[in-house]
Design a protein around this motif. Structure first.
Motif, short mmCIF file in Angstrom:
data_model
loop_
_atom_site.label_atom_id
_atom_site.label_comp_id
_atom_site.label_asym_id
_atom_site.label_seq_id
_atom_site.Cartn_x
_atom_site.Cartn_y
_atom_site.Cartn_z
N ILE A 297 73.87 33.57 32.13
CA ILE A 297 73.04 33.32 33.30
C ILE A 297 72.34 31.98 33.10
N CYS A 298 72.58 31.03 33.99
CA CYS A 298 71.90 29.74 33.93
C CYS A 298 70.91 29.64 35.09
N ILE A 299 69.68 29.32 34.75
CA ILE A 299 68.60 29.18 35.73
C ILE A 299 68.11 27.74 35.66
N ALA A 300 68.18 27.03 36.77
CA ALA A 300 67.85 25.61 36.77
C ALA A 300 66.91 25.29 37.92
N GLY A 301 66.08 24.29 37.68
CA GLY A 301 65.19 23.77 38.70
C GLY A 301 65.38 22.28 38.84
N GLY A 302 65.70 21.78 40.02
CA GLY A 302 65.89 20.36 40.23
C GLY A 302 67.00 19.79 39.37
N VAL A 303 66.75 18.61 38.78
CA VAL A 303 67.77 17.98 37.93
C VAL A 303 67.89 18.67 36.58
N GLY A 304 67.11 19.73 36.35
CA GLY A 304 67.29 20.53 35.15
C GLY A 304 68.67 21.15 35.08
N ILE A 305 69.38 21.17 36.20
CA ILE A 305 70.73 21.72 36.21
C ILE A 305 71.67 20.94 35.30
N THR A 306 71.39 19.66 35.08
CA THR A 306 72.28 18.86 34.23
C THR A 306 72.32 19.36 32.80
N ALA A 307 71.23 19.99 32.33
CA ALA A 307 71.22 20.55 30.97
C ALA A 307 71.96 21.87 30.91
N CYS A 308 72.16 22.54 32.05
CA CYS A 308 72.85 23.83 32.08
C CYS A 308 74.37 23.67 32.19
N LEU A 309 74.82 22.58 32.75
CA LEU A 309 76.26 22.41 33.01
C LEU A 309 77.12 22.50 31.75
N PRO A 310 76.73 21.91 30.60
CA PRO A 310 77.58 22.05 29.41
C PRO A 310 77.76 23.50 28.97
N TYR A 311 76.73 24.32 29.12
CA TYR A 311 76.85 25.73 28.76
C TYR A 311 77.83 26.44 29.70
#
Length: 400
Positions: A297-311
């Motif tokens: 489960i990836c939870i992102a806010g704003g450009v924080g999504i860029t840190a979730c994409l590799p996972y």
């Protein structure tokens, strides 16, 4: 009292070394442990407070002792006394100039004063010991350690910079808050530090690499507030459905893609440019292996999504992305990077984190990256769930 004061001074010197180590980008403990850089920055803050408190107590106790024994009039004119005062006073000034409101809102001011005051602290400490003991006590050994750690970190930084050389980036304005930055023919993973050569080239800013493939698709519509055909923006109460894939890419080439929220300072100045020359320092960071968990489960806010994409790319099991953003244009621009995953996008609304996490069955891992309030709420919910099921939390954040 003299013995106590000397011990406090020694402990302060010891903590100087730990302080510099924890703040180093090339901290050897990052390579030995699986801790996040943000964890070491948190420890850096607290070790710094301890070191400064010890230095202040060292000076105050000796000041009281010198007044009682009538030594102040003589010693206050000696070089060791003045250099000790310089070190202690600059250490004290470092505290109010490093509070979160200064770090977050006036980062350039924080960085400049942090570096200058830190140099004065170490310089004052060195001459304080030199003029007092003339290298007869061994106290300066702790400062040798500080200088060695600092020098090693700067050397590795330089080598990482030389690896990529001077790069040219293309800037695309997405909307009034966000921009996209593409660097062709240069590849790094995790996060990197960028030095913008148009202004304040000595400053570096950390950014997560959103993609190592630069794609320009027919469905991209930079700066538009209307989603292209096929992009689904789910409400919080609707059942999650996978988004429809975008049109095939016209161009796909190796490089790095960054998404940035433009605040005051260096990032704001980028909005007026189409191209910029910069230096790239990286790669940094690592991604935890979450393969033992069947669901991610990836939870992102704003450009924080860029840190979730590799996972999301690395996980072989079920993958779900929940993304809260204020910008429809940002969601549209990032569609080529997110269309492969089952996702829910909340534009201009808060994600219902309790419903998302409490509704998950079986073992699962959670990766969160976004505003502090989102991270804190996620951590609280996962901590409660961990009492009755197997769940892993990974926080991806940049801290100062």
């Amino acid at each position: 009292m003299g013995n106590l004061s000397n011990r406090l001074g020694i402990l302060s010197f010891v903590n100087f070394g730990v302080l510099v180590l924890f703040s180093s980008r090339n901290n050897v403990l990052l390579w030995v442990t699986d801790w996040q850089y943000s964890t070491f920055i948190l420890l850096h803050h607290w070790v710094g407070r301890l070191a400064i408190l010890e230095a202040i107590l060292h000076s105050l106790i000796f000041l009281r002792d010198w007044i009682v024994t009538n030594k102040l009039a003589k010693d206050q004119n000696l070089p060791y006394w003045w250099w000790g005062c310089i070190g202690t006073i600059t250490a004290f000034l470092l505290l109010p100039l490093s509070i979160p409101v200064v770090r977050l809102n006036r980062y350039e001011l924080f960085l400049a004063t942090h570096i200058v005051l830190s140099i004065l602290i170490f310089l004052g400490s060195w001459y304080h010991i030199y003029f007092k003991y003339m290298h007869q006590s061994g106290y300066e050994t702790w400062l040798y350690i500080v200088f060695a750690i600092w020098g090693f970190d700067r050397l590795v930084r330089l080598l990482r910079l030389l690896r990529h050389g001077i790069c040219t980036a293309t800037i695309t304005v997405i909307d009034k808050d966000y921009i996209r930055l593409d660097i062709k023919a240069t590849v790094a993973t995790g996060h990197v530090y960028l030095y913008f050569l148009n202004s304040r080239f000595w400053e570096s800013h950390p950014f997560s690499v959103a993609s190592t493939i630069i794609q320009n698709t027919k469905s991209e519509s930079m700066g538009s507030d209307t989603p292209p055909e096929g992009l689904q923006t789910e409400s919080l109460n609707n059942k999650m459905e996978p988004t429809v894939t975008s049109q095939p890419a016209e161009v796909a080439e190796p490089g790095m893609v960054f998404y940035m929220r433009t605040l005051n300072g260096a990032t704001k100045a980028l909005r007026a440019r189409c191209h910029i020359q910069l230096l790239v320092e990286g790669s940094y960071g690592h991604h935890e292996d979450l393969s033992e968990y069947p669901t991610l489960i990836c939870i992102a806010g704003g450009v924080g999504i860029t840190a979730c994409l590799p996972y999301l790319r690395a996980h072989c099991g079920s993958r779900y992305l929940y993304w809260g953003t204020r910008s429809q244009a940002l969601a549209t621009s990032m569609q080529p990077l997110t269309h492969l995953y089952e996702m829910e996008i909340a534009v201009g609304r808060r994600l219902d984190l309790a419903s998302i996490l409490e509704g998950q069955g079986g073992d699962f891992a959670v990766v969160v990256s976004g505003p502090a309030s989102m991270v804190d709420e996620t951590r609280q919910i996962v901590s409660m769930l961990a009492r009755r099921k197997r769940v892993k939390l990974v926080v991806e954040s940049f801290s100062w």
